[in-house]
Design a protein around this motif. Structure first.
Motif, PDB file in Angstrom:
ATOM      1  N   GLU A  79       1.118  -0.899  -0.147  1.00 32.99           N
ATOM      2  CA  GLU A  79       0.096   0.205   0.428  1.00 32.99           C
ATOM      3  C   GLU A  79       1.013   1.110   0.311  1.00 32.99           C
ATOM      4  OE1 GLU A  79      -3.256  -0.518   2.764  1.00 32.99           O
ATOM      5  OE2 GLU A  79      -2.394  -2.339   3.767  1.00 32.99           O
ATOM      6  N   VAL A  80       2.029   0.810   0.778  1.00 36.61           N
ATOM      7  CA  VAL A  80       2.637   2.526   0.370  1.00 36.61           C
ATOM      8  C   VAL A  80       4.285   1.745   0.310  1.00 36.61           C
ATOM      9  CG1 VAL A  80       4.530   4.084   2.043  1.00 36.61           C
ATOM     10  CG2 VAL A  80       1.482   3.405   2.483  1.00 36.61           C
ATOM     11  N   ILE A  81       5.128   2.390  -0.444  1.00 36.98           N
ATOM     12  CA  ILE A  81       6.531   2.137  -0.909  1.00 36.98           C
ATOM     13  C   ILE A  81       7.174   3.566   0.131  1.00 36.98           C
ATOM     14  CG2 ILE A  81       8.370   1.551  -2.460  1.00 36.98           C
ATOM     15  CD1 ILE A  81       6.506   0.714  -4.486  1.00 36.98           C
ATOM     16  N   ILE A  82       8.288   2.990   0.943  1.00 32.82           N
ATOM     17  CA  ILE A  82       9.290   3.463   0.778  1.00 32.82           C
ATOM     18  C   ILE A  82      11.261   3.021   0.142  1.00 32.82           C
ATOM     19  CG2 ILE A  82      11.338   4.751   3.451  1.00 32.82           C
ATOM     20  CD1 ILE A  82       8.802   3.286   4.962  1.00 32.82           C
ATOM     21  N   ASP A  83      11.299   4.630  -0.152  1.00 35.62           N
ATOM     22  CA  ASP A  83      12.313   4.418  -0.943  1.00 35.62           C
ATOM     23  C   ASP A  83      13.517   5.465  -0.220  1.00 35.62           C
ATOM     24  OD1 ASP A  83      14.191   3.897  -3.300  1.00 35.62           O
ATOM     25  OD2 ASP A  83      13.156   4.680  -4.588  1.00 35.62           O
ATOM     26  N   THR A  84      14.863   5.016   0.129  1.00 33.54           N
ATOM     27  CA  THR A  84      15.801   5.880   0.958  1.00 33.54           C
ATOM     28  C   THR A  84      16.914   6.133  -0.582  1.00 33.54           C
ATOM     29  OG1 THR A  84      17.374   3.130   1.166  1.00 33.54           O
ATOM     30  CG2 THR A  84      15.518   4.783   3.309  1.00 33.54           C
ATOM     31  N   PHE A  85      16.797   5.437  -1.324  1.00 39.09           N
ATOM     32  CA  PHE A  85      17.349   6.124  -2.648  1.00 39.09           C
ATOM     33  C   PHE A  85      18.708   5.294  -2.357  1.00 39.09           C
ATOM     34  CE2 PHE A  85      13.605   8.045  -3.832  1.00 39.09           C
ATOM     35  CZ  PHE A  85      13.542   7.919  -5.190  1.00 39.09           C
ATOM     36  N   GLY A  86      18.955   4.364  -1.565  1.00 37.43           N
ATOM     37  CA  GLY A  86      20.787   3.719  -1.529  1.00 37.43           C
ATOM     38  C   GLY A  86      21.910   3.954  -2.503  1.00 37.43           C
ATOM     39  N   GLY A  87      22.866   4.126  -2.493  1.00 35.64           N
ATOM     40  CA  GLY A  87      23.441   4.792  -3.180  1.00 35.64           C
ATOM     41  C   GLY A  87      23.318   5.813  -4.236  1.00 35.64           C
ATOM     42  N   GLY A  88      22.172   6.865  -3.921  1.00 36.19           N
ATOM     43  CA  GLY A  88      22.325   7.601  -4.533  1.00 36.19           C
ATOM     44  C   GLY A  88      20.804   7.901  -5.256  1.00 36.19           C
ATOM     45  N   ALA A  89      19.956   9.110  -4.895  1.00 39.19           N
ATOM     46  CA  ALA A  89      19.081   9.024  -5.965  1.00 39.19           C
ATOM     47  C   ALA A  89      19.349  10.229  -7.382  1.00 39.19           C
ATOM     48  CB  ALA A  89      18.165  10.666  -5.394  1.00 39.19           C
ATOM     49  N   THR A  90      18.746   9.591  -8.427  1.00 44.15           N
ATOM     50  CA  THR A  90      18.413   9.847  -9.605  1.00 44.15           C
ATOM     51  C   THR A  90      17.184   9.836 -10.579  1.00 44.15           C
ATOM     52  OG1 THR A  90      18.771   7.840 -10.931  1.00 44.15           O
ATOM     53  CG2 THR A  90      20.805   8.666 -10.367  1.00 44.15           C
ATOM     54  N   ALA A 130      16.274   9.090 -13.102  1.00 40.21           N
ATOM     55  CA  ALA A 130      15.690   7.616 -13.809  1.00 40.21           C
ATOM     56  C   ALA A 130      15.058   6.731 -12.763  1.00 40.21           C
ATOM     57  CB  ALA A 130      16.854   6.908 -13.955  1.00 40.21           C
ATOM     58  N   LYS A 131      15.598   6.853 -11.406  1.00 45.88           N
ATOM     59  CA  LYS A 131      15.249   6.141 -10.061  1.00 45.88           C
ATOM     60  C   LYS A 131      14.094   6.552  -9.522  1.00 45.88           C
ATOM     61  CE  LYS A 131      19.719   4.220  -7.547  1.00 45.88           C
ATOM     62  NZ  LYS A 131      20.589   4.453  -6.734  1.00 45.88           N
ATOM     63  N   GLY A 132      13.785   7.244 -10.045  1.00 41.93           N
ATOM     64  CA  GLY A 132      12.396   8.554  -9.277  1.00 41.93           C
ATOM     65  C   GLY A 132      11.501   7.607 -10.393  1.00 41.93           C
ATOM     66  N   GLU A 133      11.849   8.193 -11.800  1.00 41.93           N
ATOM     67  CA  GLU A 133      10.993   6.966 -12.677  1.00 41.93           C
ATOM     68  C   GLU A 133      10.466   5.848 -12.416  1.00 41.93           C
ATOM     69  OE1 GLU A 133      12.699   8.487 -15.760  1.00 41.93           O
ATOM     70  OE2 GLU A 133      12.445  10.890 -15.896  1.00 41.93           O
ATOM     71  N   GLN A 134      11.380   5.106 -12.131  1.00 44.20           N
ATOM     72  CA  GLN A 134      11.861   3.263 -12.014  1.00 44.20           C
ATOM     73  C   GLN A 134      10.295   3.253 -11.094  1.00 44.20           C
ATOM     74  OE1 GLN A 134      15.149   1.626  -9.866  1.00 44.20           O
ATOM     75  NE2 GLN A 134      15.156   0.834 -12.560  1.00 44.20           N
ATOM     76  N   LEU A 135      10.117   4.502 -10.354  1.00 46.24           N
ATOM     77  CA  LEU A 135       9.377   3.885  -8.519  1.00 46.24           C
ATOM     78  C   LEU A 135       8.344   4.529  -8.514  1.00 46.24           C
ATOM     79  CD1 LEU A 135       9.757   3.058  -5.913  1.00 46.24           C
ATOM     80  CD2 LEU A 135       9.688   6.286  -4.819  1.00 46.24           C
ATOM     81  N   VAL A 136       7.778   5.637  -9.313  1.00 46.77           N
ATOM     82  CA  VAL A 136       6.620   5.351  -9.731  1.00 46.77           C
ATOM     83  C   VAL A 136       5.958   4.376 -11.263  1.00 46.77           C
ATOM     84  CG1 VAL A 136       4.657   7.229 -11.390  1.00 46.77           C
ATOM     85  CG2 VAL A 136       6.820   8.262  -9.424  1.00 46.77           C
ATOM     86  N   ASP A 137       6.894   4.778 -11.483  1.00 57.04           N
ATOM     87  CA  ASP A 137       5.758   3.325 -12.376  1.00 57.04           C
ATOM     88  C   ASP A 137       5.463   1.711 -11.956  1.00 57.04           C
ATOM     89  OD1 ASP A 137       6.578   4.995 -14.713  1.00 57.04           O
ATOM     90  OD2 ASP A 137       8.257   3.581 -15.465  1.00 57.04           O
ATOM     91  N   ALA A 138       6.686   1.258 -11.182  1.00 57.55           N
ATOM     92  CA  ALA A 138       6.189   0.010 -10.172  1.00 57.55           C
ATOM     93  C   ALA A 138       5.326   0.825  -9.206  1.00 57.55           C
ATOM     94  CB  ALA A 138       7.724   0.325  -9.499  1.00 57.55           C
ATOM     95  N   ALA A 139       5.262   1.356  -8.508  1.00 56.06           N
ATOM     96  CA  ALA A 139       4.024   1.806  -7.056  1.00 56.06           C
ATOM     97  C   ALA A 139       2.568   2.175  -7.708  1.00 56.06           C
ATOM     98  CB  ALA A 139       4.075   3.506  -6.693  1.00 56.06           C
ATOM     99  N   ALA A 140       2.439   2.433  -9.336  1.00 56.90           N
ATOM    100  CA  ALA A 140       1.375   2.665 -10.631  1.00 56.90           C
ATOM    101  C   ALA A 140       0.655   1.071 -10.587  1.00 56.90           C
ATOM    102  CB  ALA A 140       1.280   3.280 -11.793  1.00 56.90           C
ATOM    103  N   ARG A 141       1.815   0.059 -10.630  1.00 55.07           N
ATOM    104  CA  ARG A 141       0.906  -1.582 -11.438  1.00 55.07           C
ATOM    105  C   ARG A 141       1.301  -2.015 -10.043  1.00 55.07           C
ATOM    106  NH1 ARG A 141       6.521  -0.769 -13.383  1.00 55.07           N
ATOM    107  NH2 ARG A 141       7.147  -2.365 -12.094  1.00 55.07           N
ATOM    108  N   VAL A 195      17.378  17.049  -6.232  1.00 60.66           N
ATOM    109  CA  VAL A 195      15.857  17.815  -6.906  1.00 60.66           C
ATOM    110  C   VAL A 195      15.367  16.896  -8.060  1.00 60.66           C
ATOM    111  CG1 VAL A 195      15.663  20.176  -8.543  1.00 60.66           C
ATOM    112  CG2 VAL A 195      16.793  20.220  -6.133  1.00 60.66           C
ATOM    113  N   ALA A 196      16.100  16.521  -9.081  1.00 58.25           N
ATOM    114  CA  ALA A 196      15.746  15.965  -9.834  1.00 58.25           C
ATOM    115  C   ALA A 196      14.426  13.956  -9.601  1.00 58.25           C
ATOM    116  CB  ALA A 196      17.123  14.620 -10.677  1.00 58.25           C
ATOM    117  N   MET A 197      15.524  13.533  -8.118  1.00 56.21           N
ATOM    118  CA  MET A 197      14.410  13.051  -8.459  1.00 56.21           C
ATOM    119  C   MET A 197      13.320  13.081  -7.627  1.00 56.21           C
ATOM    120  SD  MET A 197      13.388  11.730  -5.067  1.00 56.21           S
ATOM    121  CE  MET A 197      14.800  12.127  -3.331  1.00 56.21           C
TER     122      MET A 197
END
Length: 329
Positions: free
Chosen positions: A71-82, A84-95, A155-157
């Motif tokens: 129901e909720v996804i927490i992302d700490t963005f280990g290894g750095g925020a980008t 691309a990682k933000g977009e990937q997270l949004v796609d997965a959360a929607a699915r 900021v990009a994330m």
């Protein structure tokens, strides 16, 4: 109300502390990680569900996170925020049909941090325009953070996760400290005291403020962000996560000296004649109004004096992380 929560990362420092808090408040937790680090046995190891793999595989269509149905996804963005990682997270959360994203960003998104000279110092301004304390509405920077690891940009994330149609909570911690800290900003002071080195150089008399936050407070903010009703405007909703009070560099040195029963011989030097992790030309003092009034995190959870004492004991007992940026300062 308990939620099904997937935590991306969750095995080290902030993530591990958050998992402990999530389990303690009754949430059903999946920890999705690469397997580089594992939760300690006393940190809900046998309670949470684990899945291992690269980020792309964990968040892939039909992958383990989607099968968990969070129901909720927490992302700490280990290894750095980008982005691309933000977009990937949004796609997965929607699915997944997730209703909320809670992401860990940083106060480094604010232009005031660049103006103060953090990073590589290239953006330092002697006349900083941002009023204090820095609020969530303060200007964000428009360029990548100076001196950041290539590709890493909170900021990009943040801009990428703003595309999620559900609730988005962006937590912006200050300088995080506590047991397990792999940056170890306080270590140079602890080490000097442990080595009985009396002279303490104070650039510009040690008046620098680089607002910090105990890792326990960050974990509590993450857990509160899972269920707390969030205002619909603005979207995404951002919240600074900082201690209710902090010390100047000189004041922090005094407090660490008190904890270790050590007296310094302070020496005022020019700004460029001594280095430390608080080298800023203007104070970075951050507002915690939303943290207290919306997420409901009180000022004594934990009290910063107690949190600093716990951190100093950890340094004395365990030493710094061997990968610390400040190991040899």
């Amino acid at each position: 109300m308990a939620k099904r929560v997937a935590v991306m990362g969750g095995t080290r420092f902030v993530g591990a502390a958050a998992v402990w808090e999530l389990v303690g408040t009754g949430h059903e937790v999946l920890v999705a990680h690469r397997g580089v680090h594992e939760l300690e046995p006393d940190v809900a190891f046998d309670v949470v569900e684990h899945c291992l793999g690269d980020r792309e595989d964990l968040l892939a269509e039909g992958g383990p996170v989607e099968r968990f149905g969070p129901e909720v996804i927490i992302d700490t963005f280990g290894g750095g925020a980008t982005a691309a990682k933000g977009e990937q997270l949004v796609d997965a959360a929607a699915r997944c049909g997730a209703e909320r994203l809670v992401v860990v960003s940083s106060c480094d998104v604010y232009q005031a941090y660049v103006d103060a000279g953090l990073g590589d110092g290239s953006g330092r301004k002697l006349l900083p325009p941002t009023p204090l304390p820095i609020s969530e509405d303060s200007p964000r920077r428009t360029e990548p953070y100076p001196g950041a690891v290539s590709g890493h940009d909170n900021v990009a994330m943040e801009d990428a996760v703003a595309e999620f149609s559900g609730t988005v909570v962006i937590l912006r911690p200050g300088a995080i400290y506590g047991p397990g800290d792999y940056l170890c900003r306080e270590w140079p002071l602890v080490r000097r005291a442990m080595e009985k080195r009396k002279e303490l150089k104070l650039p510009a008399a040690g008046v620098q403020i680089f607002h910090r936050v105990a890792v326990e407070r960050v974990a509590q903010a993450l857990v509160a962000a899972v269920t707390t009703p969030i205002p619909e405007v603005p979207h995404p909703w951002a919240c600074n996560v900082v201690d209710p009070y902090d010390w100047t560099y000189a004041g922090l040195a005094a407090e660490i000296g008190r904890l270790l029963d050590w007296e310094w011989e302070p020496k005022v030097v020019s700004f460029d004649d001594a280095g430390h992790p608080w080298r800023v030309t203007s104070p970075l003092l951050v507002s915690d109004v939303r943290l207290r009034e919306v997420l409901g995190i009180p000022p004594d959870r934990p009290d910063p004096r107690d949190a600093l004492a716990t951190t100093v004991r950890w340094y004395v007992d365990c030493g710094p992380d061997p990968s610390s940026l400040y190991l040899d300062w």
